[in-house]
Design a protein around this motif. Structure first.
Motif, PDB file in Angstrom:
ATOM      1  N   PRO A   6     -13.652 -69.030  26.542  1.00 59.55           N
ATOM      2  CA  PRO A   6     -14.522 -70.155  26.938  1.00 59.55           C
ATOM      3  C   PRO A   6     -15.908 -70.081  26.296  1.00 59.55           C
ATOM      4  O   PRO A   6     -16.375 -68.999  25.950  1.00 59.55           O
ATOM      5  CB  PRO A   6     -14.627 -70.001  28.458  1.00 59.55           C
ATOM      6  CG  PRO A   6     -14.348 -68.551  28.717  1.00 59.55           C
ATOM      7  CD  PRO A   6     -13.330 -68.164  27.687  1.00 59.55           C
ATOM      8  N   HIS A   7     -16.513 -71.252  26.142  1.00 61.65           N
ATOM      9  CA  HIS A   7     -17.729 -71.365  25.358  1.00 61.65           C
ATOM     10  C   HIS A   7     -18.956 -70.951  26.163  1.00 61.65           C
ATOM     11  O   HIS A   7     -19.439 -71.689  27.012  1.00 61.65           O
ATOM     12  CB  HIS A   7     -17.912 -72.804  24.884  1.00 61.65           C
ATOM     13  CG  HIS A   7     -16.709 -73.358  24.191  1.00 61.65           C
ATOM     14  ND1 HIS A   7     -15.972 -72.626  23.297  1.00 61.65           N
ATOM     15  CD2 HIS A   7     -16.108 -74.565  24.262  1.00 61.65           C
ATOM     16  CE1 HIS A   7     -14.971 -73.370  22.848  1.00 61.65           C
ATOM     17  NE2 HIS A   7     -15.025 -74.544  23.429  1.00 61.65           N
ATOM     18  N   LEU A   8     -19.434 -69.749  25.871  1.00 66.41           N
ATOM     19  CA  LEU A   8     -20.604 -69.251  26.579  1.00 66.41           C
ATOM     20  C   LEU A   8     -21.820 -69.157  25.659  1.00 66.41           C
ATOM     21  O   LEU A   8     -22.903 -68.823  26.116  1.00 66.41           O
ATOM     22  CB  LEU A   8     -20.300 -67.873  27.186  1.00 66.41           C
ATOM     23  CG  LEU A   8     -19.082 -67.850  28.125  1.00 66.41           C
ATOM     24  CD1 LEU A   8     -18.810 -66.440  28.613  1.00 66.41           C
ATOM     25  CD2 LEU A   8     -19.289 -68.786  29.317  1.00 66.41           C
TER      26      LEU A   8
ATOM     27  N   GLN B 275     -22.538 -82.429  16.332  1.00 65.04           N
ATOM     28  CA  GLN B 275     -21.151 -82.926  16.364  1.00 65.04           C
ATOM     29  C   GLN B 275     -20.241 -81.866  16.981  1.00 65.04           C
ATOM     30  O   GLN B 275     -20.452 -80.667  16.770  1.00 65.04           O
ATOM     31  CB  GLN B 275     -20.677 -83.214  14.941  1.00 65.04           C
ATOM     32  CG  GLN B 275     -21.512 -84.221  14.185  1.00 65.04           C
ATOM     33  CD  GLN B 275     -21.529 -85.575  14.836  1.00 65.04           C
ATOM     34  OE1 GLN B 275     -22.582 -86.056  15.252  1.00 65.04           O
ATOM     35  NE2 GLN B 275     -20.358 -86.178  14.970  1.00 65.04           N
ATOM     36  N   HIS B 276     -19.213 -82.290  17.675  1.00 63.50           N
ATOM     37  CA  HIS B 276     -18.235 -81.345  18.200  1.00 63.50           C
ATOM     38  C   HIS B 276     -17.352 -80.798  17.073  1.00 63.50           C
ATOM     39  O   HIS B 276     -17.062 -79.607  17.023  1.00 63.50           O
ATOM     40  CB  HIS B 276     -17.369 -82.038  19.257  1.00 63.50           C
ATOM     41  CG  HIS B 276     -16.240 -81.194  19.764  1.00 63.50           C
ATOM     42  ND1 HIS B 276     -15.112 -80.932  19.012  1.00 63.50           N
ATOM     43  CD2 HIS B 276     -16.050 -80.555  20.941  1.00 63.50           C
ATOM     44  CE1 HIS B 276     -14.294 -80.164  19.707  1.00 63.50           C
ATOM     45  NE2 HIS B 276     -14.838 -79.923  20.879  1.00 63.50           N
ATOM     46  N   GLY B 277     -16.925 -81.713  16.189  1.00 68.61           N
ATOM     47  CA  GLY B 277     -16.116 -81.279  15.055  1.00 68.61           C
ATOM     48  C   GLY B 277     -14.636 -81.617  15.157  1.00 68.61           C
ATOM     49  O   GLY B 277     -13.867 -81.314  14.249  1.00 68.61           O
TER      50      GLY B 277
ATOM     51  N   HIS C 283     -17.437 -85.559  20.303  1.00 66.51           N
ATOM     52  CA  HIS C 283     -16.190 -85.893  20.983  1.00 66.51           C
ATOM     53  C   HIS C 283     -15.059 -85.023  20.468  1.00 66.51           C
ATOM     54  O   HIS C 283     -15.023 -84.676  19.295  1.00 66.51           O
ATOM     55  CB  HIS C 283     -15.817 -87.359  20.749  1.00 66.51           C
ATOM     56  CG  HIS C 283     -14.777 -87.866  21.701  1.00 66.51           C
ATOM     57  ND1 HIS C 283     -13.534 -88.300  21.301  1.00 66.51           N
ATOM     58  CD2 HIS C 283     -14.801 -88.003  23.046  1.00 66.51           C
ATOM     59  CE1 HIS C 283     -12.840 -88.685  22.374  1.00 66.51           C
ATOM     60  NE2 HIS C 283     -13.579 -88.513  23.439  1.00 66.51           N
ATOM     61  N   GLU C 284     -14.180 -84.663  21.388  1.00 71.09           N
ATOM     62  CA  GLU C 284     -12.946 -83.971  21.037  1.00 71.09           C
ATOM     63  C   GLU C 284     -11.852 -84.991  21.296  1.00 71.09           C
ATOM     64  O   GLU C 284     -11.591 -85.335  22.444  1.00 71.09           O
ATOM     65  CB  GLU C 284     -12.796 -82.746  21.940  1.00 71.09           C
ATOM     66  CG  GLU C 284     -11.622 -81.867  21.623  1.00 71.09           C
ATOM     67  CD  GLU C 284     -11.600 -80.667  22.571  1.00 71.09           C
ATOM     68  OE1 GLU C 284     -11.933 -79.566  22.138  1.00 71.09           O
ATOM     69  OE2 GLU C 284     -11.282 -80.854  23.751  1.00 71.09           O
ATOM     70  N   THR C 285     -11.248 -85.496  20.234  1.00 69.24           N
ATOM     71  CA  THR C 285     -10.352 -86.645  20.362  1.00 69.24           C
ATOM     72  C   THR C 285      -8.900 -86.215  20.388  1.00 69.24           C
ATOM     73  O   THR C 285      -8.400 -85.634  19.423  1.00 69.24           O
ATOM     74  CB  THR C 285     -10.568 -87.621  19.188  1.00 69.24           C
ATOM     75  OG1 THR C 285     -11.959 -87.916  19.078  1.00 69.24           O
ATOM     76  CG2 THR C 285      -9.778 -88.901  19.413  1.00 69.24           C
TER      77      THR C 285
ATOM     78  N   PRO D 290     -20.801 -76.721  15.331  1.00 71.00           N
ATOM     79  CA  PRO D 290     -19.628 -77.286  16.012  1.00 71.00           C
ATOM     80  C   PRO D 290     -19.065 -76.385  17.092  1.00 71.00           C
ATOM     81  O   PRO D 290     -19.282 -75.173  17.114  1.00 71.00           O
ATOM     82  CB  PRO D 290     -18.603 -77.448  14.883  1.00 71.00           C
ATOM     83  CG  PRO D 290     -19.330 -77.214  13.616  1.00 71.00           C
ATOM     84  CD  PRO D 290     -20.506 -76.343  13.953  1.00 71.00           C
ATOM     85  N   ASP D 291     -18.294 -77.013  17.955  1.00 66.19           N
ATOM     86  CA  ASP D 291     -17.506 -76.339  18.978  1.00 66.19           C
ATOM     87  C   ASP D 291     -16.448 -75.463  18.287  1.00 66.19           C
ATOM     88  O   ASP D 291     -16.027 -75.742  17.168  1.00 66.19           O
ATOM     89  CB  ASP D 291     -16.819 -77.427  19.813  1.00 66.19           C
ATOM     90  CG  ASP D 291     -16.129 -76.905  21.039  1.00 66.19           C
ATOM     91  OD1 ASP D 291     -16.700 -77.055  22.134  1.00 66.19           O
ATOM     92  OD2 ASP D 291     -15.000 -76.380  20.922  1.00 66.19           O
ATOM     93  N   MET D 292     -16.005 -74.420  18.997  1.00 66.55           N
ATOM     94  CA  MET D 292     -14.986 -73.549  18.417  1.00 66.55           C
ATOM     95  C   MET D 292     -13.641 -74.267  18.238  1.00 66.55           C
ATOM     96  O   MET D 292     -12.778 -73.818  17.489  1.00 66.55           O
ATOM     97  CB  MET D 292     -14.802 -72.321  19.300  1.00 66.55           C
ATOM     98  CG  MET D 292     -14.226 -71.147  18.543  1.00 66.55           C
ATOM     99  SD  MET D 292     -14.428 -69.617  19.444  1.00 66.55           S
ATOM    100  CE  MET D 292     -13.751 -68.477  18.220  1.00 66.55           C
ATOM    101  N   HIS D 293     -13.473 -75.415  18.919  1.00 68.88           N
ATOM    102  CA  HIS D 293     -12.254 -76.206  18.753  1.00 68.88           C
ATOM    103  C   HIS D 293     -12.355 -77.216  17.621  1.00 68.88           C
ATOM    104  O   HIS D 293     -11.503 -78.100  17.494  1.00 68.88           O
ATOM    105  CB  HIS D 293     -11.919 -76.938  20.053  1.00 68.88           C
ATOM    106  CG  HIS D 293     -11.501 -76.031  21.150  1.00 68.88           C
ATOM    107  ND1 HIS D 293     -12.322 -75.708  22.212  1.00 68.88           N
ATOM    108  CD2 HIS D 293     -10.355 -75.340  21.332  1.00 68.88           C
ATOM    109  CE1 HIS D 293     -11.685 -74.866  23.005  1.00 68.88           C
ATOM    110  NE2 HIS D 293     -10.496 -74.624  22.496  1.00 68.88           N
ATOM    111  N   ALA D 294     -13.385 -77.118  16.813  1.00 70.89           N
ATOM    112  CA  ALA D 294     -13.528 -78.048  15.689  1.00 70.89           C
ATOM    113  C   ALA D 294     -12.380 -77.868  14.704  1.00 70.89           C
ATOM    114  O   ALA D 294     -11.908 -76.754  14.480  1.00 70.89           O
ATOM    115  CB  ALA D 294     -14.850 -77.789  14.981  1.00 70.89           C
TER     116      ALA D 294
HETATM  117 ZN   LIG Z   1     -14.106 -76.364  22.833  1.00 77.10          ZN
END
Ligand SMILES: [Zn+2]
Length: 485
Positions: free
Chosen positions: A155-157, A97-99, A3-5, A131-135
């Motif tokens: 964007p996440h490719l 986990q997204h982070g 989750h990205e909260t 994790p996502d780059m937005h972690a």
């Molecule tokens: Zn992201």
């Protein structure tokens, strides 16, 4: 439990949100993700390595929204740990986990998950996380995990190859071939969402630095996390991570080198973006379209309600024609469906979730199309999912040559298939609104005459000075211009 909260969003994320999006167990994970481009697909790919069995236990992901309730976190995390306990022992564990998750009890929810998993399996079983780059990476996450590999594209490719890289390093660790040592650097800096596109500077150069860092023999991996500025937590901000084979000093120096080079570019981490009126006035004057306006304040991928009317209201006021946008408005969808295809309706659309994203706008139009909202996206672009159930969707051809795609769910940012599936061709419009910042680019850049980021208000606004942070670090650039590193 990904989750990205957005801690500034008013609505909490509860168990039902995860359940509705899908709490997947075992083979359900394979069914939904094996052929996707998501993190989980990369983890499953590790099962193709010789001698490796991958056993999926539990995965759930739901759209960005407010803080996760205590109930949701405990129920899901406890089940996850129960499965881990019951089906073990394990040679290694992979966490998807997204982070950037925040629960009511744990501002660093991902760190809490990692710590609980570590406590359960003990110190000798390696744990990997991709994790996502937005972690917002934290020391607690890294301390409880052996290998962390962050996406390198926004964007996440690349979630799938990064997750496989992570899994492969865990397999090699299990086999005793490597001994990963991680170092985390967290310079006190936030990079604004409008500067996070890795196809442009400053992020392009920062990501390129990773290539330099991993060249020497003995360096296993390196990562940059851009961070997620809408989570008010202590670790919010950029983070740099390097993994060496057994050499803590080399890892530390590599992480510091990347962090220092990024820090020196910090003046480029913010940007002035035009207001709704400025962007629409410029679009009116543009010789050709489509001018794709990124509605930054209503960034669906960042936790917004997808019903901002700020741009629509301005477009009506400024007389912008040939205008296309989506609005999540289940009530308006119902009204249109009751009226039926071909009917003329007058109703208020959008601006209904809260008072941060404009007010409902009165429109009159013809119901052109009703769809069940099923979309198939065969390229990488749609958030790494292939089939999406958007639920009931309506096309309303409103006066002023405004086309409104009214949706039931949070959808409509990254796949142009949403438009094609309801017979709308964005190529033919002069102004197209995309509710995102970076993630809509792969879908819309191929058809856009220009892409313009717009500083609209909302829970994902690029103007971070509008938020009251309570838990972030101080000093933190650019809030405190005199921050030092
Ligand atoms: Zn992201």
């Amino acid at each position: 439990m990904a989750h990205e909260t957005n801690t500034f969003a008013r609505h909490l994320t509860d168990y039902d949100d995860f359940a509705e999006s899908g709490i997947l167990r075992g083979d359900q994970i394979v069914r939904d993700y094996a052929e996707s481009h998501a993190t989980m697909a990369g983890f499953l790919d590790a099962g193709r390595l010789s001698g490796v069995d991958v056993i999926p236990l539990l995965f759930t992901f739901t759209d960005p929204k407010g803080t996760i309730t205590r109930d949701a976190f405990e129920r899901i995390c406890v089940e996850m740990l129960q499965l881990l306990r019951d089906q073990g022992p394990w040679d290694g564990v992979l966490l998807a986990q997204h982070g950037a998750a925040v629960s009511e009890d744990y501002p660093d929810m991902d760190g809490e998950v990692a710590a609980r998993v570590r406590a359960l399996i003990g110190p000798n079983v390696p744990i990997g996380m991709a994790p996502d780059m937005h972690a917002n990476l934290s020391a607690r996450m890294i301390d409880n995990v052996d290998v962390t590999v962050v996406y390198r594209t926004n964007p996440h490719l690349d979630p799938r190859p990064r997750a496989l890289e992570c899994a492969d390093l865990i397999v090699r660790t299990v086999r005793g071939e490597i001994r990963p040592v991680q170092a985390l650097e967290m310079p006190p800096v936030v990079i604004n969402i409008v500067k996070q596109f890795t196809g442009e500077e400053p992020m392009r150069g920062i990501v390129t630095d990773i290539e330099a860092v991993i060249q020497p023999a003995g360096m296993l991996s390196a990562s940059v996390a851009e961070g997620y500025p809408y989570a008010d937590v202590a670790e919010m901000g950029m983070a740099f991570l390097a993994i060496s084979d057994g050499d803590a000093i080399a890892a530390r120096e590599a992480a510091r080198w990347m962090a220092r080079r990024a820090w020196d570019k910090r003046a480029d981490f913010t940007a002035d973006t035009p207001s709704a009126d400025e962007a629409l006035a410029a679009a009116l004057a543009a010789p050709r379209g489509p001018v794709v306006l990124m509605d930054v304040g209503d960034n669906i991928g960042g936790g917004s309600p997808a019903d901002s009317t700020v741009l629509l209201e301005a477009a009506k006021r400024l007389g912008v024609r040939s205008y296309l946008q989506t609005l999540r408005d289940p009530d308006a969808v119902s009204t249109c469906i009751v009226a039926g295809i071909g009917a003329t309706v007058s109703l208020e659309v959008g601006g209904k979730t809260d008072d941060l994203h404009g007010r409902p706008v009165a429109v009159t139009g013809t119901v052109r199309r009703i769809s069940n909202g099923e979309i198939e996206e065969l390229t990488h672009i749609y958030g790494c999912f292939q089939i999406f159930d958007g639920r009931l969707t309506v096309v309303l051809e409103a006066t002023d040559d405004h086309t409104l795609v009214l949706t039931t769910r949070l959808i409509g940012k990254t796949s142009i298939q949403l438009m094609y599936s309801v017979g709308v061709r964005p190529e033919t419009k002069h102004v197209v609104v995309a509710k995102g910042v970076v993630s809509p680019r792969p879908a819309y850049e191929p058809i856009a005459a220009q892409v313009v980021l717009v500083n609209t208000p909302g829970v994902t606004t690029s103007d971070l000075s509008r938020f009251t942070y309570r838990r972030r670090r101080r000093p933190l650039y650019p809030f405190e211009q005199d921050a030092e590193y």
